[in-house]
Every structure is written in structure tokens, then in C-alpha cells.
Motif scaffolding. Sequence first.
Motif, PDB file in Angstrom:
ATOM      1  N   GLY A 448      55.479 -76.572 -94.292  1.00 44.34           N
ATOM      2  CA  GLY A 448      55.799 -77.994 -94.384  1.00 44.34           C
ATOM      3  C   GLY A 448      54.541 -78.841 -94.397  1.00 44.34           C
ATOM      4  O   GLY A 448      53.468 -78.413 -93.970  1.00 44.34           O
ATOM      5  N   SER A 449      54.661 -80.078 -94.863  1.00 43.01           N
ATOM      6  CA  SER A 449      53.481 -80.927 -95.035  1.00 43.01           C
ATOM      7  C   SER A 449      52.780 -81.230 -93.713  1.00 43.01           C
ATOM      8  O   SER A 449      51.540 -81.189 -93.643  1.00 43.01           O
ATOM      9  CB  SER A 449      53.883 -82.234 -95.716  1.00 43.01           C
ATOM     10  OG  SER A 449      54.756 -82.997 -94.895  1.00 43.01           O
ATOM     11  N   SER A 450      53.539 -81.537 -92.671  1.00 44.78           N
ATOM     12  CA  SER A 450      52.915 -81.848 -91.382  1.00 44.78           C
ATOM     13  C   SER A 450      52.322 -80.603 -90.738  1.00 44.78           C
ATOM     14  O   SER A 450      51.249 -80.656 -90.122  1.00 44.78           O
ATOM     15  CB  SER A 450      53.933 -82.504 -90.447  1.00 44.78           C
ATOM     16  OG  SER A 450      54.321 -83.774 -90.935  1.00 44.78           O
ATOM     17  N   HIS A 451      53.020 -79.497 -90.852  1.00 43.32           N
ATOM     18  CA  HIS A 451      52.508 -78.232 -90.311  1.00 43.32           C
ATOM     19  C   HIS A 451      51.157 -77.909 -90.950  1.00 43.32           C
ATOM     20  O   HIS A 451      50.187 -77.556 -90.248  1.00 43.32           O
ATOM     21  CB  HIS A 451      53.511 -77.111 -90.584  1.00 43.32           C
ATOM     22  CG  HIS A 451      53.093 -75.772 -90.061  1.00 43.32           C
ATOM     23  ND1 HIS A 451      52.203 -74.942 -90.724  1.00 43.32           N
ATOM     24  CD2 HIS A 451      53.437 -75.101 -88.926  1.00 43.32           C
ATOM     25  CE1 HIS A 451      52.019 -73.841 -90.039  1.00 43.32           C
ATOM     26  NE2 HIS A 451      52.762 -73.910 -88.937  1.00 43.32           N
ATOM     27  N   ASP A 452      51.061 -78.022 -92.258  1.00 44.23           N
ATOM     28  CA  ASP A 452      49.803 -77.727 -92.939  1.00 44.23           C
ATOM     29  C   ASP A 452      48.722 -78.732 -92.569  1.00 44.23           C
ATOM     30  O   ASP A 452      47.535 -78.385 -92.455  1.00 44.23           O
ATOM     31  CB  ASP A 452      50.015 -77.746 -94.454  1.00 44.23           C
ATOM     32  CG  ASP A 452      50.860 -76.567 -94.940  1.00 44.23           C
ATOM     33  OD1 ASP A 452      51.091 -75.632 -94.138  1.00 44.23           O
ATOM     34  OD2 ASP A 452      51.300 -76.593 -96.101  1.00 44.23           O
ATOM     35  N   SER A 453      49.120 -79.990 -92.356  1.00 42.43           N
ATOM     36  CA  SER A 453      48.152 -81.018 -91.995  1.00 42.43           C
ATOM     37  C   SER A 453      47.578 -80.782 -90.597  1.00 42.43           C
ATOM     38  O   SER A 453      46.403 -81.075 -90.342  1.00 42.43           O
ATOM     39  CB  SER A 453      48.804 -82.399 -92.071  1.00 42.43           C
ATOM     40  OG  SER A 453      47.844 -83.420 -92.140  1.00 42.43           O
ATOM     41  N   VAL A 454      48.395 -80.235 -89.698  1.00 37.53           N
ATOM     42  CA  VAL A 454      47.889 -79.881 -88.364  1.00 37.53           C
ATOM     43  C   VAL A 454      46.797 -78.822 -88.485  1.00 37.53           C
ATOM     44  O   VAL A 454      45.738 -78.903 -87.836  1.00 37.53           O
ATOM     45  CB  VAL A 454      49.033 -79.370 -87.455  1.00 37.53           C
ATOM     46  CG1 VAL A 454      48.469 -78.742 -86.172  1.00 37.53           C
ATOM     47  CG2 VAL A 454      49.978 -80.509 -87.096  1.00 37.53           C
ATOM     48  N   GLU A 455      47.029 -77.818 -89.300  1.00 38.03           N
ATOM     49  CA  GLU A 455      46.026 -76.760 -89.479  1.00 38.03           C
ATOM     50  C   GLU A 455      44.733 -77.332 -90.066  1.00 38.03           C
ATOM     51  O   GLU A 455      43.628 -76.947 -89.672  1.00 38.03           O
ATOM     52  CB  GLU A 455      46.581 -75.657 -90.385  1.00 38.03           C
ATOM     53  CG  GLU A 455      47.811 -74.951 -89.826  1.00 38.03           C
ATOM     54  CD  GLU A 455      47.585 -74.401 -88.424  1.00 38.03           C
ATOM     55  OE1 GLU A 455      46.536 -73.759 -88.198  1.00 38.03           O
ATOM     56  OE2 GLU A 455      48.444 -74.639 -87.558  1.00 38.03           O
ATOM     57  N   SER A 456      44.865 -78.269 -90.994  1.00 40.19           N
ATOM     58  CA  SER A 456      43.687 -78.917 -91.571  1.00 40.19           C
ATOM     59  C   SER A 456      42.939 -79.744 -90.523  1.00 40.19           C
ATOM     60  O   SER A 456      41.705 -79.784 -90.500  1.00 40.19           O
ATOM     61  CB  SER A 456      44.089 -79.821 -92.742  1.00 40.19           C
ATOM     62  OG  SER A 456      44.673 -79.073 -93.785  1.00 40.19           O
ATOM     63  N   LEU A 457      43.695 -80.412 -89.646  1.00 38.46           N
ATOM     64  CA  LEU A 457      43.084 -81.192 -88.571  1.00 38.46           C
ATOM     65  C   LEU A 457      42.300 -80.287 -87.625  1.00 38.46           C
ATOM     66  O   LEU A 457      41.164 -80.611 -87.235  1.00 38.46           O
ATOM     67  CB  LEU A 457      44.158 -81.960 -87.798  1.00 38.46           C
ATOM     68  CG  LEU A 457      43.690 -82.694 -86.543  1.00 38.46           C
ATOM     69  CD1 LEU A 457      42.663 -83.779 -86.895  1.00 38.46           C
ATOM     70  CD2 LEU A 457      44.889 -83.297 -85.795  1.00 38.46           C
TER      71      LEU A 457
END
Length: 464
Positions: A448-457
Motif C-alpha cells: 500500500g502507498s502509506s506502507h511503502d512511504s513508511v519504509e522510505s521514511l
Amino acid sequence: MDNNHLGETLLPLAPKNGRRVLFFPYPLQGHISPMLNLANLLHSKGFTITIIHTNLNSPNQSDYPHFTFRPFDDGFPPYSKGWQLATLCSRCVEPFRECLAQIFLSDHTAPEGERESIACLIADGLWNFLGAAVYNFKLPMIVLRTGNMSNIVANVKLPCFIEKGYFDHTKEGSKLEAAVPEFPTIKFKDILKTYGSNPKAICETLTALLKEMRASSGVIWNSCKELEQSELQMICKEFPVPHFLIGPLHKYFPASSSSLVAHDPSSISWLNSKAPNSVLYVSFGSISSMDEAEFLETAWGLANSMQQFLWVVRPGSVRGSQWLESLPDGFIDKLDGRGHIVKWAPQQEVLAHQATGGFWTHCGWNSTLESMCEGVPMICSHGIMDQPINARYVTDVWKVGIELEKGFDSEEIKMAIRRLMVDKEGQEIRERSSRLKESLSNCLKQGGSSHDSVESLVDHILSF
């Protein structure tokens, strides 16, 4: 470490990575909650957490034994009222800088095996002095925006609104309902409600805050691409720094709580006796207030709708009253059990309850996001700051709510409640709300978009 204190989490705890992240929340309930949820999230990713905070509205440390807390004196009593952003910021500059110096000194003097490299500071977007405060420490700063992107888009365009004379005179009739050319998603009446009291002074304050965002090492948003994809494109052009849309933050740790006010447990026990989707939940947030006339219009609108309701009346929220003194004699008895009034409720639990079929809200972003995450349709009674634009998106973009046009008018309130809770229109809104709930749930899952964004963060912080 035992992770029971983290509540029910969607994420497994990672081993410690040897990096410490400093957090600096703004001392309002709607800002403290997402900041501490973010701290929990990064702790689950292996970071050690230090919370720097004011004496004013300080978080309950006993709820977070896995964090280190570093308070400083801001000159206010713990639960002072009537303070303003500019005054608070000016009082915090030197105490914050001194607190930061003490943290770095403690880190340098700790035994070598106990040292943890300080990765960055994550600070609330309402602090306007942090760039200068952290400069000498060579400390990367990431900004947490606890609201949504649409309001920042409007803030960026505010100088243009002023230059074009949108606030020079009161807009009347059809002009109020017209779309703003520079931001056609919203209407003239939305910007008048948001900035109309003193737009030039507000613009000056916002300019300082936006400058901090531009100079930051990144921005974290309590939103997601599913809600604000077009707004993200505009934000990235205006702020050429990394952006991380990781919301809804409260869903990573649903059992956690950072409420500054004690909940009334009777809220849930009362809901337990009600049929599915039969109760309207009414709450106007942690700082809003109304006068006695508005309170009485609200009361009669609720009563005359003939629908069941759970109403949060925060002590002191009715100007001139301690709590319910303004209600007419016998009012509660006349409800015949249809209504239940409490001083404060566990909102996330209430919205997730099967009996809750609607939410009459002030449209603060946390409340709006929590309602959408549970598929609960809304009645929007917006007030100040980000609320009018949030309400516009709820009613006109996501189409999961009804707007109260007249403010606090008992007849309009009654009709809006019946539209949402009884009529076919309400069922259609509920179906759209259900689909949006599923979309928001999916963004947190693997891929999901937020899940992937957490990993990027996480990767971004580890790169410092």
C-alpha cells in the motif's frame, strides 16, 4: 522488550538500529496524538525515541515507558488557556535550544557502549523558529504536518488571495458559493471562514511556517495518496523536499491513547445496547467553544430529530457555563433515553462501534480522518483554521458528509440528522464511506502507498 505497551500494532517490532530520533510536538491535543503515534511507529522500526516537550499540556509519560521525555519550562502553567502561537513560540526559543544542548551533551558524555547517534529532529509544523535553533547542532529536521495537504495548498495561495482583493469586502450571494479560481476545489466562503478575520496577519505567520518547511530535510503528512494525489503534485512543486504520506497514523497503533482528558467509560456501555448504525456521535473537538444560544439550538436539533445520539459536551466548552446548566429543566428526561451526554469519549472506539451510524463533527483533521477510516458518514459543522476546507473536501470531493450551511440552527440540524440517519441520501453516503474505508485500510497493508512511504521514511532517516 515487551511490546504490550504499544497496543495492537499492524507492524512487528524491529531490533534496535542504534539511532535516536528527537520529537518536538506542539502542545494541542490534535497535534500531540499524531506525533506520539509517529513516535510509536518509528520505535517499532528500531529507533530510540526522545520526546522534547513544553510544560504546557505535557503528555502523560506513564503511557509511554519506552520513550525518554525531556520537558522544558515555557513559562505557562501546565493547563493554561488563552495562549497564542506567537507568544508560545517566542517563549520556547531559548528553553528549547538549551534542552537540545543538554541532550547532545548527555549523548557525548555517555559511556561509549551506551551512545546512540542522534539521527534527526521531527518537529510539528506549527513551530516557527526551529531552523535557527538546530543550525549550530547540524541536526537534520523533518517537519510533521498533522493536517492535510489541501490546507497547505490554500496557505501557499493566500498572498495571491490577498493581492486579488478577495478579503477587501464581504462576498455576498452567489459569489460566496463560487469556486476560487486559483484553487477551484474550494469556495470563496471557505477562504473567508479560514482567513477572513485578519488575513494579512495570518499570512505573515504562515509565511514563517512555510519557510521552515522549505528549509527542512523532509515533510511527513498524516494523509495518504488515495486522498490527496493531486494536492501532492502541487505540494512537491512548491516544496522541493522529500514528502512522506504515511497516514492515517492512528491506525498503526489503534489501542494507544494520548488524550489529555479522561474518557467517560459509559460511552461504550451505552452504545453496546444500541442497534447497528442507529446512533449519531456528536463531538466538536478539544478546543472549540460555543455560546449558550448555539448550545440550545444544538440540543433542540438533536432532540427534535428523534434519533439516538451520544453527545460530548466538554466542560467549559459552552461559554459562561461549567457544563449542562444551560439545558432547559427536564430536557434530558424528555429524551426518553434517546440521548447520552458525556464530558469526553474514547473517540476512536466510539467511531469503530457498530452502533455508530454518523458523526456530527467540527471537521478537525484527526476527527475527519478517524471517521473516514471507520466508514462513518459525517455532518460537518466547521469552525476555524483548517476546518472549513476539510469540510469542503468531505462534502464535495470525497462525498462522505453533509454540510450545515447555517451554523447552529435547530431546524437545519434536525433535517441534516434525518437526511444522514434515515433518508436514502444517508444510505448512499454510507455506501461511499464504506468504500473509502476499504481504500484507507488497503494503503496501510503490504504494497500500500502509506506502507511503502513508511519504509522510505525509515531509509531517509537512516541516511542522515
